[in-house]
Design a protein around this motif. Structure first.
Motif, PDB file in Angstrom:
ATOM      1  N   GLY A  91       0.813  -1.203   0.000  1.00 13.33           N
ATOM      2  CA  GLY A  91       0.000   0.000   0.000  1.00 13.33           C
ATOM      3  C   GLY A  91       0.850   1.258   0.000  1.00 13.33           C
ATOM      4  N   ALA A  92       0.168   2.387   0.169  1.00 18.19           N
ATOM      5  CA  ALA A  92       0.832   3.683   0.047  1.00 18.19           C
ATOM      6  C   ALA A  92       1.960   3.863   1.065  1.00 18.19           C
ATOM      7  N   ILE A  93       1.734   3.442   2.301  1.00 15.89           N
ATOM      8  CA  ILE A  93       2.753   3.640   3.328  1.00 15.89           C
ATOM      9  C   ILE A  93       4.004   2.847   3.008  1.00 15.89           C
ATOM     10  N   GLU A  94       3.842   1.585   2.634  1.00 15.92           N
ATOM     11  CA  GLU A  94       4.994   0.750   2.314  1.00 15.92           C
ATOM     12  C   GLU A  94       5.721   1.243   1.069  1.00 15.92           C
ATOM     13  N   LEU A  95       4.995   1.878   0.163  1.00 12.50           N
ATOM     14  CA  LEU A  95       5.604   2.418  -1.047  1.00 12.50           C
ATOM     15  C   LEU A  95       6.291   3.763  -0.816  1.00 12.50           C
ATOM     16  N   GLY A  96       6.112   4.332   0.372  1.00 13.07           N
ATOM     17  CA  GLY A  96       6.737   5.626   0.658  1.00 13.07           C
ATOM     18  C   GLY A  96       5.988   6.806   0.095  1.00 13.07           C
ATOM     19  N   VAL A  97       4.697   6.636  -0.206  1.00  9.67           N
ATOM     20  CA  VAL A  97       3.908   7.718  -0.791  1.00  9.67           C
ATOM     21  C   VAL A  97       3.863   8.959   0.100  1.00  9.67           C
ATOM     22  N   PRO A  98       3.666   8.822   1.422  1.00  9.80           N
ATOM     23  CA  PRO A  98       3.643  10.035   2.252  1.00  9.80           C
ATOM     24  C   PRO A  98       4.926  10.856   2.141  1.00  9.80           C
ATOM     25  N   TYR A  99       6.072  10.200   2.024  1.00  9.99           N
ATOM     26  CA  TYR A  99       7.332  10.927   1.886  1.00  9.99           C
ATOM     27  C   TYR A  99       7.444  11.578   0.515  1.00  9.99           C
ATOM     28  N   HIS A 216      -9.061  15.907  -4.352  1.00  8.13           N
ATOM     29  CA  HIS A 216      -8.505  15.586  -5.666  1.00  8.13           C
ATOM     30  C   HIS A 216      -6.987  15.717  -5.677  1.00  8.13           C
ATOM     31  N   LEU A 217      -6.459  16.710  -4.968  1.00  3.13           N
ATOM     32  CA  LEU A 217      -5.005  16.841  -4.864  1.00  3.13           C
ATOM     33  C   LEU A 217      -4.413  15.658  -4.113  1.00  3.13           C
ATOM     34  N   LEU A 218      -5.089  15.246  -3.062  1.00  2.00           N
ATOM     35  CA  LEU A 218      -4.631  14.100  -2.275  1.00  2.00           C
ATOM     36  C   LEU A 218      -4.650  12.828  -3.103  1.00  2.00           C
ATOM     37  N   LEU A 219      -5.721  12.619  -3.858  1.00  2.00           N
ATOM     38  CA  LEU A 219      -5.838  11.438  -4.712  1.00  2.00           C
ATOM     39  C   LEU A 219      -4.768  11.440  -5.796  1.00  2.00           C
ATOM     40  N   LYS A 220      -4.596  12.569  -6.447  1.00  2.00           N
ATOM     41  CA  LYS A 220      -3.629  12.695  -7.543  1.00  2.00           C
ATOM     42  C   LYS A 220      -2.203  12.419  -7.066  1.00  2.00           C
ATOM     43  N   THR A 221      -1.818  13.041  -5.970  1.00  2.00           N
ATOM     44  CA  THR A 221      -0.445  12.874  -5.489  1.00  2.00           C
ATOM     45  C   THR A 221      -0.211  11.483  -4.904  1.00  2.00           C
ATOM     46  N   THR A 222      -1.259  10.852  -4.393  1.00  3.20           N
ATOM     47  CA  THR A 222      -1.113   9.481  -3.894  1.00  3.20           C
ATOM     48  C   THR A 222      -0.764   8.535  -5.038  1.00  3.20           C
ATOM     49  N   GLU A 224       0.535   9.382  -7.931  1.00  2.26           N
ATOM     50  CA  GLU A 224       1.859   9.754  -8.439  1.00  2.26           C
ATOM     51  C   GLU A 224       2.966   9.172  -7.560  1.00  2.26           C
ATOM     52  N   GLY A 225       2.766   9.221  -6.252  1.00  2.00           N
ATOM     53  CA  GLY A 225       3.773   8.683  -5.346  1.00  2.00           C
ATOM     54  C   GLY A 225       3.939   7.184  -5.456  1.00  2.00           C
ATOM     55  N   ALA A 226       2.861   6.498  -5.842  1.00  2.00           N
ATOM     56  CA  ALA A 226       2.927   5.044  -5.975  1.00  2.00           C
ATOM     57  C   ALA A 226       3.657   4.616  -7.244  1.00  2.00           C
ATOM     58  N   PRO A 230      11.461   6.216  -8.258  1.00  2.00           N
ATOM     59  CA  PRO A 230      11.857   6.249  -6.844  1.00  2.00           C
ATOM     60  C   PRO A 230      12.759   7.415  -6.449  1.00  2.00           C
ATOM     61  N   VAL A 231      13.427   8.051  -7.406  1.00  2.00           N
ATOM     62  CA  VAL A 231      14.299   9.170  -7.046  1.00  2.00           C
ATOM     63  C   VAL A 231      13.507  10.326  -6.441  1.00  2.00           C
ATOM     64  N   TYR A 232      12.198  10.342  -6.668  1.00  2.00           N
ATOM     65  CA  TYR A 232      11.372  11.418  -6.130  1.00  2.00           C
ATOM     66  C   TYR A 232      10.823  11.095  -4.740  1.00  2.00           C
ATOM     67  N   GLY A 233      11.149   9.945  -4.198  1.00  2.00           N
ATOM     68  CA  GLY A 233      10.786   9.652  -2.821  1.00  2.00           C
ATOM     69  C   GLY A 233       9.718   8.608  -2.626  1.00  2.00           C
ATOM     70  N   GLY A 234       8.963   8.263  -3.666  1.00  2.00           N
ATOM     71  CA  GLY A 234       7.936   7.234  -3.548  1.00  2.00           C
ATOM     72  C   GLY A 234       8.322   5.971  -4.288  1.00  2.00           C
ATOM     73  N   ASN A 235       7.326   5.112  -4.551  1.00  2.00           N
ATOM     74  CA  ASN A 235       7.555   3.885  -5.321  1.00  2.00           C
ATOM     75  C   ASN A 235       8.791   3.149  -4.802  1.00  2.00           C
ATOM     76  N   LYS A 236       8.819   2.924  -3.512  1.00  2.00           N
ATOM     77  CA  LYS A 236      10.000   2.353  -2.862  1.00  2.00           C
ATOM     78  C   LYS A 236      10.382   1.010  -3.475  1.00  2.00           C
ATOM     79  N   ASP A 237      11.660   0.872  -3.769  1.00  2.00           N
ATOM     80  CA  ASP A 237      12.208  -0.349  -4.371  1.00  2.00           C
ATOM     81  C   ASP A 237      11.495  -0.720  -5.670  1.00  2.00           C
TER      82      ASP A 237
END
Length: 277
Positions: A91-99, A216-222, A224-226, A230-237
Motif C-alpha cells: 500500500g501507500a505507506i509501504e511504497l513511501g507515498v507520504p514521503y 482531488h489533490l490528495l488522490l492525484k499525489t497518492t 503519483e507517489g505510488a 523512486p528518485v522522487y521519494g515514492g515507489n519504494k524499491d
C-alpha cells in the motif's frame, strides 16, 4: 666573558637544525604522510564514512515539509485508504507515498512557485475552488485513454498547495473527531473511508478552498507517489512498477523489439543510469 663567534654560530646551527627537525615531523604527517607525522595526526582523524543503501533509504524517509508529526500521520493514514495494501502488492505507506508528497510540498510545486497566483479571485464563497468537473479534464491530453481516471478540477484560490494540504489534513482530523470522537489515524478503515467520502462529495466546509479540491489533490499525489520514479521519494524499491510489470525508463528496446511474446524485464530507476556515470 663574551661568547666566541664560533660558539654563537654553533648554537644557532643547533637551533635551526632542531627547528627543521620538529617542523619536518609535523609537515611529514600532514603533507608527506610519514610514520611520525601519522602518529601525531591520527588522533585528529575521523573514522571513514561508510555508505550503503540503507543510508539512502533513511534519507528518503525523512520529512522535509511537515514539521508536525501529527499532520504526517494523518497524511499517511489517508493515502493508505486511497491506495491500500492487498493481494496485488504493498500500500501507500509501504511504497513511501507520504514521503513523496512531503517532498513535493517542500519544493516549487508545493509553493506554486512557477504559477500565477495573483487575482482576480472568485468572491462567491459557494464556488470557492472553481470546480470544473464537467469538462472531463482527466480524459484530455496525450495518451489520455491509458491514464487512470483521476478527476483534475482546476481551482481558483489564494492558497498554495502546501497550505491546502495543511488545512485539508487537519480538517480530516477534526471531522473524524466530530463524527467518531477519534483522531483520523486512530479511526477504523471504514470510518476513515466515510470521512474521505465526505470530502470527495464536497460535503465538508473548509476555509479558503473546497473540500473536493483538497481531496482531488490528495488522490492525484497518492497515485503519483505510488508510480513515480523512486528518485522522487515514492515507489519504494520500484514495487509500484513491479505490480504493473513496468520496466522503468529505458534508453531503447532494440534487443526486444522483434519479440512477439511479452517480456518481463527487471525494472530500472533513473538512479541506475547514474550509478556508474
Amino acid at each position: 666573558m663574551t661568547n666566541e663567534p664560533s660558539d654563537i654560530s654553533k648554537k644557532e646551527g643547533l637551533s635551526r637544525r632542531q627547528f627543521l627537525k620538529n617542523s619536518g615531523l609535523v609537515a611529514g604527517g600532514v603533507v608527506g604522510g610519514s610514520l611520525f607525522g601519522g602518529l601525531l595526526t591520527n588522533q585528529f582523524q575521523k573514522d571513514p564514512v561508510v555508505t550503503d543503501n540503507q543510508g539512502v533509504t533513511n534519507l528518503q524517509e525523512a520529512r522535509m515539509f511537515f514539521s508536525r508529526k501529527e499532520d504526517f500521520d494523518i497524511l499517511s493514514a489517508a493515502t493508505e485508504r486511497i491506495f491500500p495494501k492487498n493481494d496485488n502488492g504493498p500500500g501507500a505507506i509501504e511504497l513511501g507515498v507520504p514521503y513523496f508528497i512531503d517532498k513535493q510540498l517542500a519544493g516549487a510545486w508545493g509553493f506554486n512557485a512557477k504559477e500565477y497566483m495573483k487575482g482576480p479571485f472568485i468572491l462567491n464563497q459557494s464556488v470557492q475552488g472553481s470546480q470544473d468537473n464537467d469538462r472531463d479534464q482527466d480524459s484530455q491530453g496525450p495518451n489520455a485513454e491509458t491514464l487512470s481516471p483521476t478527476p483534475t478540477p482546476r481551482y481558483q484560490t489564494r492558497l498554495k498547495r502546501s497550505e491546502i494540504f495543511i488545512i485539508g489534513l487537519r480538517r480530516l482530523d477534526s471531522v473524524a473527531e466530530e463524527k467518531f470522537n477519534l483522531k483520523f489515524p486512530k479511526a477504523t478503515g471504514e470510518q476513515q473511508d466515510e470521512v474521505l467520502q465526505l470530502f470527495e462529495d464536497n460535503k465538508v466546509k473548509m476555509a479558503g478552498v473546497e473540500a473536493e479540491t483538497f481531496f482531488h489533490l490528495l488522490l492525484k499525489t497518492t497515485l503519483e507517489g505510488a508510480y513515480a520514479d523512486p528518485v522522487y521519494g515514492g515507489n519504494k524499491d520500484m514495487m509500484g512498477w513491479r505490480m504493473k510489470e513496468y520496466p522503468g525508463p529505458r534508453m531503447g528496446y532494440l534487443g526486444q523489439i522483434e519479440e512477439k511474446e511479452f517480456i518481463l524485464m527487471e525494472p530500472e530507476s533513473l538512479k541506475d543510469y547514474q550509478t556508474f556515470g
